[in-house]
Design a protein around this motif. Structure first.
Motif, PDB file in Angstrom:
ATOM      1  N   GLY A 103      -0.647  12.298  -8.868  1.00  0.00           N
ATOM      2  CA  GLY A 103      -1.956  12.107  -9.474  1.00  0.00           C
ATOM      3  C   GLY A 103      -2.054  12.585 -10.909  1.00  0.00           C
ATOM      4  O   GLY A 103      -2.983  12.194 -11.634  1.00  0.00           O
ATOM      5  N   ASP A 105       1.668  10.049 -15.959  1.00  0.00           N
ATOM      6  CA  ASP A 105       1.563   8.777 -16.673  1.00  0.00           C
ATOM      7  C   ASP A 105       2.756   7.883 -16.332  1.00  0.00           C
ATOM      8  O   ASP A 105       2.600   6.675 -16.169  1.00  0.00           O
ATOM      9  CB  ASP A 105       1.529   9.020 -18.188  1.00  0.00           C
ATOM     10  CG  ASP A 105       0.333   9.845 -18.613  1.00  0.00           C
ATOM     11  OD1 ASP A 105      -0.802   9.418 -18.335  1.00  0.00           O
ATOM     12  OD2 ASP A 105       0.527  10.923 -19.208  1.00  0.00           O
ATOM     13  N   GLU A 137       3.356  -1.172  -6.254  1.00  0.00           N
ATOM     14  CA  GLU A 137       1.996  -1.476  -6.706  1.00  0.00           C
ATOM     15  C   GLU A 137       0.970  -0.615  -5.983  1.00  0.00           C
ATOM     16  O   GLU A 137      -0.011  -0.160  -6.589  1.00  0.00           O
ATOM     17  CB  GLU A 137       1.707  -2.961  -6.486  1.00  0.00           C
ATOM     18  CG  GLU A 137       2.481  -3.870  -7.424  1.00  0.00           C
ATOM     19  CD  GLU A 137       2.238  -5.336  -7.137  1.00  0.00           C
ATOM     20  OE1 GLU A 137       1.582  -5.645  -6.109  1.00  0.00           O
ATOM     21  OE2 GLU A 137       2.689  -6.176  -7.937  1.00  0.00           O
ATOM     22  N   MET A 196       1.102   2.892  -7.501  1.00  0.00           N
ATOM     23  CA  MET A 196       0.485   2.913  -8.826  1.00  0.00           C
ATOM     24  C   MET A 196      -1.034   2.814  -8.734  1.00  0.00           C
ATOM     25  O   MET A 196      -1.760   3.482  -9.482  1.00  0.00           O
ATOM     26  CB  MET A 196       1.057   1.782  -9.679  1.00  0.00           C
ATOM     27  CG  MET A 196       2.549   1.931  -9.964  1.00  0.00           C
ATOM     28  SD  MET A 196       3.280   0.516 -10.832  1.00  0.00           S
ATOM     29  CE  MET A 196       2.716   0.824 -12.509  1.00  0.00           C
ATOM     30  N   THR A 197      -1.519   1.994  -7.815  1.00  0.00           N
ATOM     31  CA  THR A 197      -2.965   1.833  -7.641  1.00  0.00           C
ATOM     32  C   THR A 197      -3.602   3.106  -7.089  1.00  0.00           C
ATOM     33  O   THR A 197      -4.625   3.583  -7.597  1.00  0.00           O
ATOM     34  CB  THR A 197      -3.256   0.663  -6.692  1.00  0.00           C
ATOM     35  OG1 THR A 197      -2.722  -0.546  -7.239  1.00  0.00           O
ATOM     36  CG2 THR A 197      -4.759   0.498  -6.481  1.00  0.00           C
ATOM     37  N   THR A 198      -2.988   3.665  -6.050  1.00  0.00           N
ATOM     38  CA  THR A 198      -3.547   4.838  -5.385  1.00  0.00           C
ATOM     39  C   THR A 198      -3.624   6.042  -6.308  1.00  0.00           C
ATOM     40  O   THR A 198      -4.617   6.784  -6.302  1.00  0.00           O
ATOM     41  CB  THR A 198      -2.707   5.191  -4.140  1.00  0.00           C
ATOM     42  OG1 THR A 198      -2.702   4.078  -3.243  1.00  0.00           O
ATOM     43  CG2 THR A 198      -3.259   6.420  -3.436  1.00  0.00           C
ATOM     44  N   PHE A 199      -2.573   6.244  -7.113  1.00  0.00           N
ATOM     45  CA  PHE A 199      -2.498   7.456  -7.931  1.00  0.00           C
ATOM     46  C   PHE A 199      -2.766   7.195  -9.415  1.00  0.00           C
ATOM     47  O   PHE A 199      -2.574   8.094 -10.235  1.00  0.00           O
ATOM     48  CB  PHE A 199      -1.125   8.113  -7.737  1.00  0.00           C
ATOM     49  CG  PHE A 199      -0.875   8.548  -6.320  1.00  0.00           C
ATOM     50  CD1 PHE A 199      -1.474   9.681  -5.800  1.00  0.00           C
ATOM     51  CD2 PHE A 199      -0.057   7.792  -5.484  1.00  0.00           C
ATOM     52  CE1 PHE A 199      -1.259  10.075  -4.496  1.00  0.00           C
ATOM     53  CE2 PHE A 199       0.166   8.174  -4.172  1.00  0.00           C
ATOM     54  CZ  PHE A 199      -0.437   9.316  -3.670  1.00  0.00           C
ATOM     55  N   ASN A 200      -3.191   5.976  -9.737  1.00  0.00           N
ATOM     56  CA  ASN A 200      -3.542   5.623 -11.115  1.00  0.00           C
ATOM     57  C   ASN A 200      -2.386   5.895 -12.074  1.00  0.00           C
ATOM     58  O   ASN A 200      -2.545   6.551 -13.112  1.00  0.00           O
ATOM     59  CB  ASN A 200      -4.790   6.392 -11.555  1.00  0.00           C
ATOM     60  CG  ASN A 200      -5.405   5.806 -12.812  1.00  0.00           C
ATOM     61  OD1 ASN A 200      -5.292   4.619 -13.084  1.00  0.00           O
ATOM     62  ND2 ASN A 200      -6.062   6.651 -13.599  1.00  0.00           N
ATOM     63  N   ILE A 201      -1.219   5.383 -11.718  1.00  0.00           N
ATOM     64  CA  ILE A 201      -0.001   5.552 -12.514  1.00  0.00           C
ATOM     65  C   ILE A 201       0.222   4.297 -13.356  1.00  0.00           C
ATOM     66  O   ILE A 201       0.237   3.185 -12.837  1.00  0.00           O
ATOM     67  CB  ILE A 201       1.220   5.783 -11.600  1.00  0.00           C
ATOM     68  CG1 ILE A 201       1.032   7.072 -10.791  1.00  0.00           C
ATOM     69  CG2 ILE A 201       2.505   5.841 -12.416  1.00  0.00           C
ATOM     70  CD1 ILE A 201       1.998   7.208  -9.644  1.00  0.00           C
ATOM     71  N   ASN A 202       0.408   4.462 -14.647  1.00  0.00           N
ATOM     72  CA  ASN A 202       0.596   3.313 -15.530  1.00  0.00           C
ATOM     73  C   ASN A 202       2.011   2.758 -15.511  1.00  0.00           C
ATOM     74  O   ASN A 202       2.214   1.557 -15.696  1.00  0.00           O
ATOM     75  CB  ASN A 202       0.234   3.684 -16.970  1.00  0.00           C
ATOM     76  CG  ASN A 202      -1.260   3.800 -17.186  1.00  0.00           C
ATOM     77  OD1 ASN A 202      -2.033   3.080 -16.565  1.00  0.00           O
ATOM     78  ND2 ASN A 202      -1.670   4.714 -18.045  1.00  0.00           N
ATOM     79  N   TRP A 235       1.874  -1.213 -15.727  1.00  0.00           N
ATOM     80  CA  TRP A 235       0.529  -1.767 -15.780  1.00  0.00           C
ATOM     81  C   TRP A 235       0.097  -1.982 -17.225  1.00  0.00           C
ATOM     82  O   TRP A 235      -0.749  -2.807 -17.503  1.00  0.00           O
ATOM     83  CB  TRP A 235      -0.447  -0.830 -15.077  1.00  0.00           C
ATOM     84  CG  TRP A 235      -0.570  -1.133 -13.619  1.00  0.00           C
ATOM     85  CD1 TRP A 235       0.139  -2.056 -12.899  1.00  0.00           C
ATOM     86  CD2 TRP A 235      -1.472  -0.526 -12.704  1.00  0.00           C
ATOM     87  NE1 TRP A 235      -0.247  -2.049 -11.591  1.00  0.00           N
ATOM     88  CE2 TRP A 235      -1.247  -1.117 -11.438  1.00  0.00           C
ATOM     89  CE3 TRP A 235      -2.424   0.468 -12.818  1.00  0.00           C
ATOM     90  CZ2 TRP A 235      -1.956  -0.747 -10.302  1.00  0.00           C
ATOM     91  CZ3 TRP A 235      -3.136   0.839 -11.691  1.00  0.00           C
ATOM     92  CH2 TRP A 235      -2.902   0.229 -10.438  1.00  0.00           C
TER      93      TRP A 235
END
Length: 313
Positions: free
Chosen positions: A171, A174, A203, A206-212, A228
Motif C-alpha cells: 500500500g 509506487d 492487474e 495494482m488495483t487493490t493497492f493503488n500501485i502504478n 498504469w
C-alpha cells in the motif's frame, strides 16, 4: 553498457550481511546488492543499514568502502551482532537461506540525517525482510512518509513475513518488484483463483493497492513490466546464460531498471529499460555471488559474446 554519472540519487534501506556460501563468505543483503549496482552504474545511492560493533561489521565497512558504497548512513550497534546467513545451493542452482535473528539491522534508528537524505533522494528502495522487527519497521514507516518515489522489492524469506505486513508495504509503494512465486503468494492471499492469468493477478494487485508500476520477474523466461502510467504490459525475454548461482540476480535487475527509469536527462522506453535490466541480471547470474566486479568493457563484451552464442546461421 555505457556508464554515465547521473544527477539522480537514491537510498536503499535494510539488511546488510555476510552470505556464508559453500565457496566462502560473500557480502550480501538485497538492498545492499541494489545499492552496489546503482553506484556502479553512476547513480549515487546511500545504504541505510546497521552493523554490529564486531569483526564482521568492521569487515563489511571496509569492503563497502572498497566497493565505493557510501557509508554515510551506516549505523553501528553495541548490543546486536552483524548479520550472517547460511546459504545452501542445490543441484538445480536454487538457493535456500537461514537468516539469523535478531541482528543489528533489525534495529535501524531514525534521525534527522536519515530523514533529510531520504527526502532529498529521487527514489527510496525497501524490502520486506528488514521489517521483521518492529524497531526497523517503525523507522521505515517514518521514512516512507518523506520519500519521493517508493520502490518495494518483495523478497519473501520464510518465516520472516506475514500477509498483513506485506499488504501494508504494498500500500505504500509506487513501484513494486516481485518474482513469479511471490505473485502467486500475494494472489492467493487476496483470494484470487489459480485459474487467473498472471496478467489478471497483476492487474488485481495494482488495483487493490493503488500501485502504478509492477515488475514480475520470471527467471529464465524474462520479466513483465506493468504500468498504469503508460497503460501497458511489456514482456522482455531473458538472455540465455550458463547459471553459476541466482544470488542477487533480481537485485541487479532492479538496480539496472531504476538506473534507466529514474534518468533525468531523457525518458527511456520500456524496451530500453528492460533490455538493460535483463542484461545485467544475466551477467550476475553467470557470475559467482551478488556483487561481481565489472565495468563498461566487461558488460559490453558479455553482450557481444552472448549475441554470438545466440546467432542462428
Amino acid at each position: 553498457m555505457k556508464r554515465e554519472i547521473s544527477n539522480s540519487k537514491g537510498v536503499c534501506f535494510g539488511e546488510i550481511l555476510w552470505d556464508n556460501l559453500p565457496t566462502g563468505r560473500k557480502l550480501g543483503g538485497a538492498p545492499l546488492n541494489v545499492a552496489y549496482h546503482l553506484n556502479k552504474l553512476g547513480i549515487h545511492t546511500d545504504m541505510l543499514t546497521r552493523v554490529g560493533r564486531d569483526a564482521d561489521g568492521e569487515d563489511i565497512i571496509r569492503l563497502c568502502a572498497e566497493l565505493a558504497i557510501p557509508l554515510t548512513l551506516f549505523q553501528k550497534d553495541s548490543k546486536y551482532p552483524t548479520s550472517t546467513v547460511e546459504v545452501d545451493i542445490d543441484e538445480n542452482k536454487d538457493v535456500r537461506y537461514e537468516i539469523v535473528f535478531p541482528v543489528a539491522w533489525d534495529y535501524i534508528a531514525l534521525g534527522e540525517k536519515e530523514i533529510e537524505t531520504v527526502n532529498k533522494a529521487d527514489f527510496f528502495v525497501f524490502g520486506s525482510l528488514s521489517t521483521r522487527h518492529h524497531a526497523s519497521y517503525q523507522t521505515l514507516q517514518m521514512l516512507i512518509k518523506v520519500a519521493n518515489y517508493k520502490v518495494f522489492d518483495l523478497n519473501l524469506r520464510a518465516p520472516h513475513y506475514t500477509k498483513e505486513r506485506i499488504f501494508e508495504l504494498l500500500g505504500y509503494a509506487d513501484l513494486v518488484k516481485m518474482n513469479e512465486e511471490e505473485l502467486g503468494f500475494v494472489a492467493a492471499w487476496m483470494g484470487l483463483s489459480d485459474a487467473d492469468t498472471d496478467t489478471a493477478k497483476a492487474e488485481a494487485v495494482m488495483t487493490t493497492f493503488n500501485i502504478n508500476e509492477l515488475i514480475i520477474t520470471y527467471g529464465a523466461k524474462g520479466a513483465i513490466y506493468h504500468s498504469w502510467l503508460g497503460k501497458f504490459s511489456y514482456h522482455f525475454p531473458a538472455l540465455k546464460v550458463e547459471v553459476k548461482d541466482t544470488i542477487g540476480s533480481g537485485d541487479s535487475f532492479l538496480a539496472a531498471f531504476l538506473s534507466q527509469r529514474c534518468r533525468q536527462d531523457h525518458q527511456k522506453t520500456p524496451e530500453e529499460m528492460l533490455e538493460f535490466a535483463t542484461t545485467l541480471s544475466a551477467f550476475v547470474t553467470q557470475s559467482t555471488g551478488a556483487c561481481p566486479s565489472y565495468d563498461e568493457v566487461t558488460i559490453n563484451r558479455f553482450v557481444w559474446l552472448n549475441s554470438l552464442d545466440n546467432t542462428k546461421y
